[in-house]
Design a protein around this motif. Sequence first.
Motif, PDB file in Angstrom:
ATOM      1  N   MET A 122       0.849  -1.192   0.000  1.00 53.07           N
ATOM      2  CA  MET A 122       0.000   0.000   0.000  1.00 53.07           C
ATOM      3  C   MET A 122       0.880   1.236   0.000  1.00 53.07           C
ATOM      4  SD  MET A 122      -2.948   1.172   2.689  1.00 53.07           S
ATOM      5  CE  MET A 122      -1.773   1.286   4.027  1.00 53.07           C
ATOM      6  N   GLY A 123       0.606   2.141  -0.917  1.00 54.33           N
ATOM      7  CA  GLY A 123       1.389   3.348  -1.021  1.00 54.33           C
ATOM      8  C   GLY A 123       1.106   4.293   0.122  1.00 54.33           C
ATOM      9  N   SER A 124       2.008   5.264   0.288  1.00 54.13           N
ATOM     10  CA  SER A 124       1.873   6.220   1.390  1.00 54.13           C
ATOM     11  C   SER A 124       0.611   7.052   1.248  1.00 54.13           C
ATOM     12  CB  SER A 124       3.101   7.132   1.428  1.00 54.13           C
ATOM     13  OG  SER A 124       2.984   8.092   2.450  1.00 54.13           O
ATOM     14  N   ALA A 125       0.274   7.460   0.019  1.00 57.89           N
ATOM     15  CA  ALA A 125      -0.921   8.281  -0.191  1.00 57.89           C
ATOM     16  C   ALA A 125      -2.184   7.513   0.179  1.00 57.89           C
ATOM     17  CB  ALA A 125      -0.985   8.739  -1.650  1.00 57.89           C
ATOM     18  N   GLU A 126      -2.235   6.247  -0.231  1.00 61.15           N
ATOM     19  CA  GLU A 126      -3.405   5.435   0.091  1.00 61.15           C
ATOM     20  C   GLU A 126      -3.496   5.200   1.599  1.00 61.15           C
ATOM     21  OE1 GLU A 126      -5.385   1.079  -1.022  1.00 61.15           O
ATOM     22  OE2 GLU A 126      -3.500   1.731  -1.947  1.00 61.15           O
ATOM     23  N   GLN A 127      -2.351   4.977   2.226  1.00 65.09           N
ATOM     24  CA  GLN A 127      -2.324   4.764   3.672  1.00 65.09           C
ATOM     25  C   GLN A 127      -2.840   5.989   4.408  1.00 65.09           C
ATOM     26  OE1 GLN A 127       1.462   3.412   5.308  1.00 65.09           O
ATOM     27  NE2 GLN A 127       1.109   4.647   7.151  1.00 65.09           N
ATOM     28  N   ARG A 128      -2.394   7.171   3.991  1.00 63.69           N
ATOM     29  CA  ARG A 128      -2.850   8.400   4.635  1.00 63.69           C
ATOM     30  C   ARG A 128      -4.338   8.642   4.385  1.00 63.69           C
ATOM     31  NH1 ARG A 128       0.938  12.026   6.457  1.00 63.69           N
ATOM     32  NH2 ARG A 128       3.114  11.402   6.192  1.00 63.69           N
ATOM     33  N   SER A 129      -4.808   8.280   3.183  1.00 63.07           N
ATOM     34  CA  SER A 129      -6.223   8.459   2.875  1.00 63.07           C
ATOM     35  C   SER A 129      -7.087   7.592   3.783  1.00 63.07           C
ATOM     36  CB  SER A 129      -6.479   8.111   1.403  1.00 63.07           C
ATOM     37  OG  SER A 129      -7.849   8.193   1.106  1.00 63.07           O
ATOM     38  N   ARG A 130      -6.682   6.339   3.944  1.00 63.09           N
ATOM     39  CA  ARG A 130      -7.446   5.456   4.818  1.00 63.09           C
ATOM     40  C   ARG A 130      -7.362   5.917   6.268  1.00 63.09           C
ATOM     41  NH1 ARG A 130      -6.683  -0.825   2.807  1.00 63.09           N
ATOM     42  NH2 ARG A 130      -7.502  -0.515   0.687  1.00 63.09           N
ATOM     43  N   ALA A 131      -6.194   6.372   6.664  1.00 62.50           N
ATOM     44  CA  ALA A 131      -6.046   6.866   8.031  1.00 62.50           C
ATOM     45  C   ALA A 131      -6.943   8.082   8.264  1.00 62.50           C
ATOM     46  CB  ALA A 131      -4.592   7.211   8.313  1.00 62.50           C
ATOM     47  N   GLY A 132      -7.068   8.927   7.235  1.00 58.71           N
ATOM     48  CA  GLY A 132      -7.940  10.098   7.365  1.00 58.71           C
ATOM     49  C   GLY A 132      -9.400   9.702   7.527  1.00 58.71           C
ATOM     50  N   ILE A 133      -9.825   8.661   6.788  1.00 59.26           N
ATOM     51  CA  ILE A 133     -11.202   8.181   6.919  1.00 59.26           C
ATOM     52  C   ILE A 133     -11.439   7.627   8.316  1.00 59.26           C
ATOM     53  CG2 ILE A 133     -12.849   6.453   6.107  1.00 59.26           C
ATOM     54  CD1 ILE A 133     -11.587   6.753   3.312  1.00 59.26           C
ATOM     55  N   TRP A 134     -10.472   6.840   8.796  1.00 62.08           N
ATOM     56  CA  TRP A 134     -10.582   6.300  10.154  1.00 62.08           C
ATOM     57  C   TRP A 134     -10.621   7.429  11.185  1.00 62.08           C
ATOM     58  CZ3 TRP A 134     -11.572   1.678  12.308  1.00 62.08           C
ATOM     59  CH2 TRP A 134     -11.505   0.546  11.500  1.00 62.08           C
ATOM     60  N   LEU A 135      -9.872   8.467  10.949  1.00 61.63           N
ATOM     61  CA  LEU A 135      -9.851   9.601  11.871  1.00 61.63           C
ATOM     62  C   LEU A 135     -11.227  10.248  11.959  1.00 61.63           C
ATOM     63  CD1 LEU A 135      -8.201  11.518  13.677  1.00 61.63           C
ATOM     64  CD2 LEU A 135      -7.661  12.850  11.621  1.00 61.63           C
ATOM     65  N   LEU A 136     -11.851  10.453  10.814  1.00 58.48           N
ATOM     66  CA  LEU A 136     -13.194  11.049  10.807  1.00 58.48           C
ATOM     67  C   LEU A 136     -14.206  10.157  11.519  1.00 58.48           C
ATOM     68  CD1 LEU A 136     -13.330  12.448   7.151  1.00 58.48           C
ATOM     69  CD2 LEU A 136     -13.003  13.739   9.265  1.00 58.48           C
ATOM     70  N   ILE A 137     -14.114   8.849  11.256  1.00 57.38           N
ATOM     71  CA  ILE A 137     -15.043   7.915  11.897  1.00 57.38           C
ATOM     72  C   ILE A 137     -14.831   7.910  13.407  1.00 57.38           C
ATOM     73  CG2 ILE A 137     -15.698   5.484  12.100  1.00 57.38           C
ATOM     74  CD1 ILE A 137     -14.968   5.159   9.146  1.00 57.38           C
ATOM     75  N   ALA A 138     -13.571   7.920  13.829  1.00 57.23           N
ATOM     76  CA  ALA A 138     -13.276   7.891  15.264  1.00 57.23           C
ATOM     77  C   ALA A 138     -13.768   9.158  15.957  1.00 57.23           C
ATOM     78  CB  ALA A 138     -11.772   7.721  15.479  1.00 57.23           C
TER      79      ALA A 138
END
Length: 243
Positions: free
Chosen positions: A1-17
């Motif tokens: 998984m690329g860094s951009a994709e990792q950050r994108s998923r982390a951002g989604i998790w952040l919003l959900i949390a």
Amino acid sequence: MGSAEQRSRAGIWLLIAVAALAIGVAMVFLTRGALEREREFRAAPPCVSVPVEVSDCRWEQSFTVRSVDTHSGERESPEAELSLPSGKPWHLTFRWPGPVLSQLEPGDKVVGLIWRGQVVEVRNAAGTWQETSDGPLEWPEDRLGGALAGLSFGLVGLVGALWSLFAPGPRHANAAKAVRWHGVAMGVTAIVTLWVQSANDWPMWSIPAVWGPLALALLASAVAFARAGLRGELDGGAVPSTT
């Protein structure tokens, strides 16, 4: 998984949390409000005479059923129209059709419990009671379970999301992912505990009593998986040791 994709998923998790945390905090206040309203209702004395204005005392009033509509199969709340001995109508809504409303027919006699200007409970001739939509017993257990689910998932998920955002790299990504999913497990455990408590009619204190040890076990597991992720033990799908 690329860094951009990792950050994108982390951002989604952040919003959900963050959203889960907000819901959890709101549930805490709703739990306190429900408990306070229930305490006030149970402490309210009987009225010494018919209340002529909104009062904190409780008054039992006889009614005659005019009409009943359970709205079976519809999304509307069940409702009934009662009438006072004077003929004045009184419209009520209910959360569910039973156990009283579904058995009522026009002309039946019922007793309504009036508190703070609202009919909060209806009893039939057999003595069976049912709360109306204005009833003071607002199930604080449900709100407590929601608070535990939202706060636990939100806090642990927030840690995992921020970890992915600010400490990139495959090992950190695996560790953060393990933490996030343990947060999901803690939230789900709170909901399952609430379901078990409700199904068995346990007291409210049983919810944190049962959920607490399970949450601590999941938290310890999250720490073990995070450590394993940082050591690279999760790269190949290996199960980490808890020692």
